[in-house]
Motif scaffolding. Structure first.
Motif, PDB file in Angstrom:
ATOM      1  N   HIS A 149     -15.603 -18.074  -4.027  1.00 58.30           N
ATOM      2  CA  HIS A 149     -14.506 -18.992  -3.725  1.00 58.30           C
ATOM      3  C   HIS A 149     -13.389 -18.788  -4.748  1.00 58.30           C
ATOM      4  O   HIS A 149     -13.660 -18.798  -5.961  1.00 58.30           O
ATOM      5  CB  HIS A 149     -15.077 -20.420  -3.862  1.00 58.30           C
ATOM      6  N   LEU A 171     -10.003 -20.632  -6.124  1.00 63.10           N
ATOM      7  CA  LEU A 171      -9.395 -21.951  -6.136  1.00 63.10           C
ATOM      8  C   LEU A 171      -8.126 -21.918  -6.978  1.00 63.10           C
ATOM      9  O   LEU A 171      -7.990 -21.096  -7.885  1.00 63.10           O
ATOM     10  CB  LEU A 171     -10.374 -22.977  -6.719  1.00 63.10           C
ATOM     11  N   GLN A 177      -5.471 -24.512  -9.226  1.00 66.81           N
ATOM     12  CA  GLN A 177      -5.283 -25.834  -9.817  1.00 66.81           C
ATOM     13  C   GLN A 177      -3.927 -25.872 -10.503  1.00 66.81           C
ATOM     14  O   GLN A 177      -3.682 -25.172 -11.487  1.00 66.81           O
ATOM     15  CB  GLN A 177      -6.387 -26.132 -10.833  1.00 66.81           C
ATOM     16  N   GLY A 236      -4.828 -31.578  -8.491  1.00 66.05           N
ATOM     17  CA  GLY A 236      -6.189 -31.339  -8.034  1.00 66.05           C
ATOM     18  C   GLY A 236      -6.449 -29.864  -7.809  1.00 66.05           C
ATOM     19  O   GLY A 236      -5.658 -28.992  -8.169  1.00 66.05           O
ATOM     20  N   ILE A 237      -7.563 -29.597  -7.194  1.00 63.87           N
ATOM     21  CA  ILE A 237      -8.028 -28.229  -6.968  1.00 63.87           C
ATOM     22  C   ILE A 237      -7.997 -27.972  -5.467  1.00 63.87           C
ATOM     23  O   ILE A 237      -8.522 -28.767  -4.684  1.00 63.87           O
ATOM     24  CB  ILE A 237      -9.461 -28.072  -7.504  1.00 63.87           C
ATOM     25  N   SER A 267      -8.544 -25.013  -2.298  1.00 65.13           N
ATOM     26  CA  SER A 267      -9.213 -23.777  -1.942  1.00 65.13           C
ATOM     27  C   SER A 267      -8.191 -22.755  -1.449  1.00 65.13           C
ATOM     28  O   SER A 267      -7.332 -23.068  -0.635  1.00 65.13           O
ATOM     29  CB  SER A 267     -10.238 -24.056  -0.843  1.00 65.13           C
ATOM     30  N   MET A 286     -12.360 -18.149   0.759  1.00 67.82           N
ATOM     31  CA  MET A 286     -13.808 -18.076   0.706  1.00 67.82           C
ATOM     32  C   MET A 286     -14.173 -16.692   1.225  1.00 67.82           C
ATOM     33  O   MET A 286     -13.776 -16.325   2.335  1.00 67.82           O
ATOM     34  CB  MET A 286     -14.431 -19.148   1.589  1.00 67.82           C
ATOM     35  N   ILE A 295      -9.133 -20.211 -10.340  1.00 58.57           N
ATOM     36  CA  ILE A 295     -10.548 -20.346 -10.674  1.00 58.57           C
ATOM     37  C   ILE A 295     -11.383 -19.593  -9.653  1.00 58.57           C
ATOM     38  O   ILE A 295     -11.183 -19.741  -8.437  1.00 58.57           O
ATOM     39  CB  ILE A 295     -10.973 -21.829 -10.690  1.00 58.57           C
TER      40      ILE A 295
END
Lengths: 108, 113
Positions: A33, A35, A37, A42-43, A45, A48, A86
């Motif tokens: 995944h 990500l 931020q 917030g985080i 997506s 994937m 991330i």
């Protein structure tokens, strides 16, 4: 040694540059995944992946399962891309194991 | 859909106080989890739940309790706050088995003095 290693930890670039963030992991995974931020935020997506390559706008993510490595690329980078990126791997059905993140700053 | 919501956004506690961080999702997701994020470290799993009535410990469960009485809600309780629990807390959810993508809440920034 962390199960998920990201490089670089910090990256500063000029607007328009091609950006690459790397993620290496040491465990078998079902998927990976990416990500994003934003500062104070917030985080969300981005991708994937379980194989191959995915593209969304200026973002491209690739994964090589045999080499246990994934990359996130940003083409024509823009200051609004400044964020922490991330990488998280999914060794089983339920849990995520996170990298420490890469702080990206794009200067105008 | 509101997605994953968390309250409060910010909280300051004194050492020894207790409190509950709220997390709710309106996507009918079976799986919910709590993470903490500390400087220089990746997010770490505190507790997770695979469905109502079922919870399990993650990587750093000490000092925290959870319960899952409904599909929608997954509160995180700090029993006796300690300065080491100063962190940013994220709640996340996903559908059940076979789904990998998690949806994150906006986070709660907690400071324990």
């Amino acid at each position: 040694k962390n199960e998920v290693e990201q490089s670089p930890q910090n990256l500063t670039a000029q607007e328009g540059e091609f950006i690459t963030i790397n993620c290496s992991y040491s465990v078998g995974i079902s998927a990976l995944h990416w990500l994003q931020q934003h500062p104070g935020g917030g985080i969300v997506s981005l991708f994937m992946l379980s194989s191959g390559k995915k593209k969304h706008g200026r973002l491209i993510a690739t994964i090589n399962i045999q080499e246990k490595h994934s990359s996130l690329h940003i083409t024509a980078s823009h200051p609004r891309d400044s964020a922490v990126y991330i990488c998280a791997v999914i060794p089983g059905a339920q849990k995520l194991v996170f990298g420490q993140g890469t702080r990206l700053t794009i200067n105008p | 859909n509101a997605g994953v919501t968390q309250t409060p956004k910010f909280q300051v506690l004194k050492t020894g106080q207790s409190m509950t961080l709220q997390c709710a999702q309106d996507m009918n997701h079976e799986y919910m989890s709590w993470y903490r994020q500390d400087p220089g470290m990746g997010l770490r799993l505190i507790h997770y739940s695979v469905g109502a009535g079922i919870t399990d410990q993650g990587e750093v469960p000490n000092g925290y309790n959870v319960s899952r009485s409904t599909t929608e809600d997954f509160p995180l309780r700090l029993l006796s706050a300690a300065p080491s629990q100063t962190s940013v807390y994220f709640c996340a959810s996903k559908t059940g088995q076979g789904s990998y993508e998690q949806y994150f809440g906006p986070g709660t920034r907690l400071t324990v003095t």
